[in-house]
Design an enzyme around this catalytic site. Sequence first.
Site, PDB file in Angstrom:
ATOM      1  N   ASP A 350      83.156 118.284  54.353  1.00 13.98           N
ATOM      2  CA  ASP A 350      82.663 117.198  53.505  1.00 13.98           C
ATOM      3  C   ASP A 350      81.148 117.177  53.625  1.00 13.98           C
ATOM      4  O   ASP A 350      80.611 117.622  54.642  1.00 13.98           O
ATOM      5  CB  ASP A 350      83.156 115.846  54.039  1.00 13.98           C
ATOM      6  CG  ASP A 350      84.621 115.625  53.723  1.00 13.98           C
ATOM      7  OD1 ASP A 350      85.089 116.192  52.747  1.00 13.98           O
ATOM      8  OD2 ASP A 350      85.266 114.876  54.476  1.00 13.98           O
ATOM      9  N   ASP A 644      88.356 112.482  56.179  1.00 10.87           N
ATOM     10  CA  ASP A 644      88.270 111.170  56.819  1.00 10.87           C
ATOM     11  C   ASP A 644      89.236 110.144  56.226  1.00 10.87           C
ATOM     12  O   ASP A 644      89.691 109.249  56.904  1.00 10.87           O
ATOM     13  CB  ASP A 644      86.821 110.635  56.784  1.00 10.87           C
ATOM     14  CG  ASP A 644      86.198 110.742  55.408  1.00 10.87           C
ATOM     15  OD1 ASP A 644      86.940 110.976  54.432  1.00 10.87           O
ATOM     16  OD2 ASP A 644      84.967 110.596  55.301  1.00 10.87           O
ATOM     17  N   ASP A 648      93.225 112.445  52.702  1.00 12.25           N
ATOM     18  CA  ASP A 648      92.897 113.771  53.240  1.00 12.25           C
ATOM     19  C   ASP A 648      93.997 114.297  54.159  1.00 12.25           C
ATOM     20  O   ASP A 648      93.991 115.465  54.530  1.00 12.25           O
ATOM     21  CB  ASP A 648      91.592 113.712  54.049  1.00 12.25           C
ATOM     22  CG  ASP A 648      90.372 113.567  53.156  1.00 12.25           C
ATOM     23  OD1 ASP A 648      90.448 114.052  52.014  1.00 12.25           O
ATOM     24  OD2 ASP A 648      89.379 112.980  53.593  1.00 12.25           O
TER      25      ASP A 648
HETATM   26  P1  ATP Z   1      82.205 113.485  50.857  1.00 12.06           P
HETATM   27  O1  ATP Z   1      82.164 112.648  52.096  1.00 12.06           O
HETATM   28  O2  ATP Z   1      83.510 114.172  50.644  1.00 12.06           O
HETATM   29  O3  ATP Z   1      81.014 114.358  50.689  1.00 12.06           O
HETATM   30  P2  ATP Z   1      81.122 111.858  48.924  1.00 12.06           P
HETATM   31  O4  ATP Z   1      80.601 110.712  49.725  1.00 12.06           O
HETATM   32  O5  ATP Z   1      80.159 112.884  48.507  1.00 12.06           O
HETATM   33  O6  ATP Z   1      82.282 112.500  49.644  1.00 12.06           O
HETATM   34  P3  ATP Z   1      82.424 109.953  47.277  1.00 12.06           P
HETATM   35  O7  ATP Z   1      82.211 108.948  48.326  1.00 12.06           O
HETATM   36  O8  ATP Z   1      83.786 110.204  46.769  1.00 12.06           O
HETATM   37  O9  ATP Z   1      81.856 111.352  47.638  1.00 12.06           O
HETATM   38  O10 ATP Z   1      81.455 109.561  46.065  1.00 12.06           O
HETATM   39  C1  ATP Z   1      81.525 110.218  44.834  1.00 12.06           C
HETATM   40  C2  ATP Z   1      80.615 109.524  43.843  1.00 12.06           C
HETATM   41  O11 ATP Z   1      81.059 108.199  43.636  1.00 12.06           O
HETATM   42  C3  ATP Z   1      79.169 109.407  44.313  1.00 12.06           C
HETATM   43  O12 ATP Z   1      78.404 110.478  43.829  1.00 12.06           O
HETATM   44  C4  ATP Z   1      78.685 108.110  43.688  1.00 12.06           C
HETATM   45  O13 ATP Z   1      78.177 108.337  42.406  1.00 12.06           O
HETATM   46  C5  ATP Z   1      79.965 107.297  43.566  1.00 12.06           C
HETATM   47  N1  ATP Z   1      80.081 106.324  44.649  1.00 12.06           N
HETATM   48  C6  ATP Z   1      80.062 106.565  45.972  1.00 12.06           C
HETATM   49  N2  ATP Z   1      80.248 105.435  46.667  1.00 12.06           N
HETATM   50  C7  ATP Z   1      80.390 104.442  45.772  1.00 12.06           C
HETATM   51  C8  ATP Z   1      80.623 103.033  45.850  1.00 12.06           C
HETATM   52  N3  ATP Z   1      80.752 102.414  47.029  1.00 12.06           N
HETATM   53  N4  ATP Z   1      80.727 102.328  44.708  1.00 12.06           N
HETATM   54  C9  ATP Z   1      80.611 102.933  43.529  1.00 12.06           C
HETATM   55  N5  ATP Z   1      80.386 104.250  43.369  1.00 12.06           N
HETATM   56  C10 ATP Z   1      80.276 105.005  44.461  1.00 12.06           C
END
Ligand code: ATP
Length: 749
Positions: A350, A644, A648
Amino acid sequence: MKVARLQQIPDGDNETMIPVLSSKKASELPVDEVASILQANLQHGLKNCEVCHRRAFHGWNEFDISEDEPLWKKYISQFKNPLIMLLLASAVISVLMHQFDDAVSITVAIVIVVTVAFVQEYRSEKSLEELSKLVPPECHCVREGRVEHTLARDLVPGDTVCLSVGDRVPADLRLFEAVDLSIDESSLTGETAPCAKSTAPQPAATNGDLTSRSNIAFMGTLVRCGKAKGIVIGTGENSEFGEVFKMMQAEEAPKTPLQKSMDLLGKQLSLYSFGIIGIIMLVGWLQGKHILDMFTIGVSLAVAAIPEGLPIVVTVTLALGVMRMVKKRAIVKKLPIVETLGCCNVICSDKTGTLTKNEMTVTHIFTSDGQRAEVTGVGYNRFGEVILDGDVIHGYNNPSISKIVEAGCVCNDALIRNNTLMGKPTEGALIALAMKMGLDGLQEDYIRKAEYPFSSEQKWMAVKCVHRTQQDKPEVCFMKGAYEQVIRYCTSYSCKGQILPLIQQQREQYQQEKTSMGSAGLRVLALASGPELGQLTFLGLVGIIDPPRTGIKEAVTTLITSGVAIKMITGDSQETAVAIASRLGLYSKNSQAISGEEIDDLDIQQLSQITPKVAVFYRASPRHKLKIIKSLQNNGAVVAMTGDGVNDAVALKAADIGVAMGQTGTDVCKEAADMILVDDDFQTIMSAIEEGKGIYNNIKNFVRFQLSTSIAALTLISLATLMNFPNPLNAMQILWINIIMDGPPAQSI
Ligand code: ATP
């Protein structure tokens, strides 16, 4: 079925009886009655003094069913080895033949051989015991009116426990609040489909088996969905899981592939050694040598040549390796994984929190009417400024910016208290932005009426609210999320206070801006508000920085040069993912990046053809991970996969090495994983792989060393016997050489 065990509080400070309710009885009774029997306060929980009092009486919420055999018995059991028996026999024969010096030497040798074996076995048992204590279960419980994060072993009957998605149920609970709750009870009942739970009492006639007690959450089961609160009715051995636990303890852990192959090697070597020894004894006897001499030499050779300690040494080496990994912040849950780590050649990681710090700060704002502001300061605090064309923006003095800040703040579940974040870092970054503008009270201005929570599949979050002081006015929706998602719900955009229809030209400008922020490695969030989800007004974008963890670049280089491929899987956009991956050195000109949607369109075979070249999977969600693993395994790779969330778990099980995050990971994914990274750091995977390779080599070296000493002894005596020379080594000399060889050199290897 377990019967409720009524226990009397010892005389003294409290005369009350605190019974342990059976889950059957508790499920029949209304919650109030259960609470009054257990003298529990549902809302405020127990007082700390009451907890201590109950603990003195009920004990800790854990199992202690190990009936420890005394050490002397374990030591004596070492003499049950047939070879040792034979040696003892030859010592007795020596006494009978008045060869007392031989008898004494053989006896001393036997004591030393037995002691070495005993110490090895004892160490192995102790290290395996330590392993089982590495991941103590934790939980949230209400005490003295506050929600506390405690160890599950601290719970006592009558405690109030809060459950949420991904949690492991820490004790048997009678539920009194349950929202959309479903629990995976497969560990207890074998039923694989999650079980929906509620709070209503169950008539005695219908709650005969565990699966039908739908108002009880059983210890050791896993919350798949929803949230709940319950009163502890049974802890430790008084829980339904107690029975299962006893059965699990009785079951011996399966052997690792390496342990199995070592067992086989040991057996084969024993067979060959016996054959050769038999021939030596026969030839010696035919040559007219003394039969007792030949017998003692034969038995001593058997003791020296047969690697009886091999399986134990393998277990000790693996277990000690696991303890060393703990010091490097990696908890390996199953011994075989140590070997698998040694041959892992692909890591799927991730991005957020593992490769990056997951410390989010808003650095850029782009308003829907084209203004670009920069934000200074880092961390979850009010230190920093929003600067637009050289001017500091504060409060409501720029409506376009304050509208973005308002949407980001209201559509948010995070809290910052004393510069500490409670909640998700992405949301914390938006609260910190509001604090910098002096707008952090905004959340309290609205009353939330409905919520569409964020999920990695959906990639947006929205809330429906009314203004606290204007409750007669219509409800307002606020939305934040990935740009492509949010824009789908927008029909207009805000321009200098006016709401204008969203036209293609605007969309193109926003798309360009989002790409340029993403290419700078920023996480981009789009914000919108409006009366309904399908009729939102686009407000703008914020760019959030999440710096790479220190040392990751070096770790990536080391791994790649040692032949381990690294793939990043992220929910973020292509630009952001590729920018960060390039910065970390895991994406180069020849690499490819593919999206979750593209993964959906390919079958496993097609995906297998391209995955070797793909370094970044963007806009991917947990469900894509399984397909990625399968496609890599299809190409013969040994895959480590990080995870996490609850979703998953399947991928972690399917991977050769499932790696869960210790800090951000849910109990469900920790349960499914083979290894847990205590501080969520990617570098720990590298250390674990290094350690795994080291252990594998140690075991190989040990086997080689043992074989070389055995072969040397066997060859020497065989040749001497075949050539009819006098025996170059007598029985005692063979035994002493074996003791010395099995001692310091072998132990150190
Ligand atoms: P990983 O840990 O697998 O790298 P990630 O953190 O990159 O996952 P997600 O958390 O699924 O991916 O977030 C994907 C997208 O969703 C982000 O690019 C953002 O645009 C949006 N996003 C993330 N967190 C939030 C939130 N709390 N509320 C709204 N949109 C969100």
